[in-house]
Structure formats: structure tokens, C-alpha cells
Design an enzyme around this catalytic site. Structure first.
Site, short mmCIF file in Angstrom:
data_model
loop_
_atom_site.label_atom_id
_atom_site.label_comp_id
_atom_site.label_asym_id
_atom_site.label_seq_id
_atom_site.Cartn_x
_atom_site.Cartn_y
_atom_site.Cartn_z
CB CYS A 42 -2.35 11.02 -52.61
SG CYS A 42 -0.92 11.78 -51.81
CG ASP A 44 2.87 8.84 -53.23
OD1 ASP A 44 3.46 8.22 -54.16
OD2 ASP A 44 3.22 8.77 -52.05
NE ARG A 46 5.18 6.14 -53.11
CZ ARG A 46 5.43 6.07 -51.79
NH1 ARG A 46 6.20 5.09 -51.33
NH2 ARG A 46 4.93 6.95 -50.97
CG HIS A 98 -1.30 6.54 -51.01
ND1 HIS A 98 0.00 6.35 -50.59
CD2 HIS A 98 -1.46 7.87 -51.13
CE1 HIS A 98 0.60 7.54 -50.49
NE2 HIS A 98 -0.26 8.48 -50.81
CB CYS A 101 -0.77 8.94 -47.35
SG CYS A 101 -0.98 10.60 -48.05
#
Ligand code: CO
Length: 215
Positions: A42, A44, A46, A98, A101
Site C-alpha cells: 500500500c 500508506d 506508515r 495492512h 487501510c
């Protein structure tokens, strides 16, 4: 102070530290990359592939998009996959989603978010396919479960691409891994056994699709 000077400064500190530890590191990498892993994850911020797996530059080829979607019509994904499989000859393809998400959560919400809803249409289809199981769960658990189902589905999409099927047909060894990362503890959990051979044509049919129970 120039814009982003802090980042450029940190880069110089990092490069100097790496060079101090291994003076040949950058010259060696400049010649060629030979990563063993392709990471599909992803976007993302993080979930940075290298950092959470402790891999150095040169060790993992990376493709990231919102909600780690593997769409067989996505030329970006296909170009990355083809290069990774045919040229770099990666041994492992890791699909890592994750929990928490935002893309998966959006696919569970019944209102418009904009263009992203088109990107997430495959995850909404997955939601419909597993409606019974998801509807029986409290909202947070349903979101977690859809994150898991999404990883498992996208890993199977990788296995169904012509690129991976052809590589297996040639006798190339490739394992596809379904992993999920937990934001609140930093731990990656495998969700299913790795896929190491063609799944077969009918495996794509939702009616017969078997998804391991990873509750
Ligand atoms: Co995400």
C-alpha cells in the site's frame, strides 16, 4: 534555510554513514541491482517496504498503490511485475497489506469518495462476495477482515497474471506471499501458505474460490 533542507541534510548524513561502513556500497549498487524480492504494498506512508523488513537499497523491488491492488489491466503494475520476473528474476513476490487501510475502509463505506472509488471497485466486489461473513462482524473487525481478504485476493491475482504463469511454465521458481502488517505493533503476519505453482483456471471463479480461514 532552503525548502526541504532538513531532508537533504539527513540524506547526506545517511550516505556518509553507509559509505563509512562499506566504502564500496554505492559503487557496487550503481553497476546493477539484483533484488530477490518484489514487494507489492500500500502507498500508506506508515508501511515502507525496506524499513519494516530491514532490507537495504538494492534488496527489494517495490510497487505501491492505494490498498495494494493487483489489477491485471494496470500497466504500471504489469510493467513492474514483468521487469521483476523476466529481467531481475525475483524469487519471491510479497503482497503486503495492512490493517487500518484507508482504501479498504473506503471500499466498506456506502458513500462516494471520488475517483478513488473506481480504483477500489475490485475491493468492493470482494466485499460483495464475502458480504455474509463481513456483515456478521462488528465494523472494526469487518474492516480488518476485508484487509485480509484483499491481500489474499491480490496475491491470487499475481498468480493468475500471464507474466507469472509463463515464468512458472518455463520452470522459473517464484513464490507469492500473502502478508499483512499491523500498524499498532509493526509486526507482519503471513496470512496463507505461499503460492508456488499455477492455481488453475477455475480458481478465479468466485463460486469456487477457496479462501483460507485466517480468523
Ligand atoms: Co493502505
Amino acid at each position: 534555510m532552503k525548502p526541504l533542507e532538513n531532508l537533504l541534510q539527513k540524506n547526506r548524513v545517511w550516505a556518509a554513514a553507509v559509505h563509512a561502513e562499506d566504502p564500496e556500497f554505492f559503487t557496487r549498487l550503481a553497476d546493477q541491482q539484483m533484488p530477490q524480492y518484489l514487494w507489492i504494498g500500500c502507498s500508506d506512508s506508515r508501511v515502507p517496504a525496506n524499513q519494516i523488513t530491514g532490507l537495504a537499497p538494492g534488496e527489494v523491488f517495490v510497487h505501491r498503490n492505494v490498498a495494494n491492488v493487483v489489477a491485471e489491466t494496470d500497466f504500471n503494475l504489469l510493467a513492474v511485475l514483468q521487469y521483476a520476473v523476466d529481467v531481475l528474476k525475483v524469487r519471491h513476490i510479497i503482497v503486503c497489506g495492512h490493517y487500518g487501510c484507508g482504501g479498504v475502509r473506503a471500499a466498506l463505506e456506502n458513500f462516494r469518495h471520488g475517483m478513488i472509488d473506481n480504483w477500489l471497485s475490485g475491493i468492493r466486489a470482494l466485499r460483495r462476495m464475502h458480504r455474509k461473513e463481513l456483515d456478521a462482524l462488528p465494523p472494526a473487525a469487518a474492516a480488518d477482515r476485508l484487509c485480509e481478504l484483499n491481500v489474499l485476493a491480490q496475491a491470487r491475482h499475481v498468480a493468475h497474471t500471464t507474466i507469472v504463469e509463463d515464468a512458472w511454465e518455463r520452470g522459473q521458481e517464484i513464490s507469492i506471499h500473502s502478508w499483512i502488517y499491523r500498524l499498532d505493533n509493526g509486526i507482519i503476519q503471513p496470512l496463507a501458505p505461499s503460492i508456488e505453482k499455477p492455481l488453475g483456471f477455475y480458481h478465479s471463479d468466485p463460486a469456487v474460490d477457496e479462501i483460507p480461514d485466517v480468523g
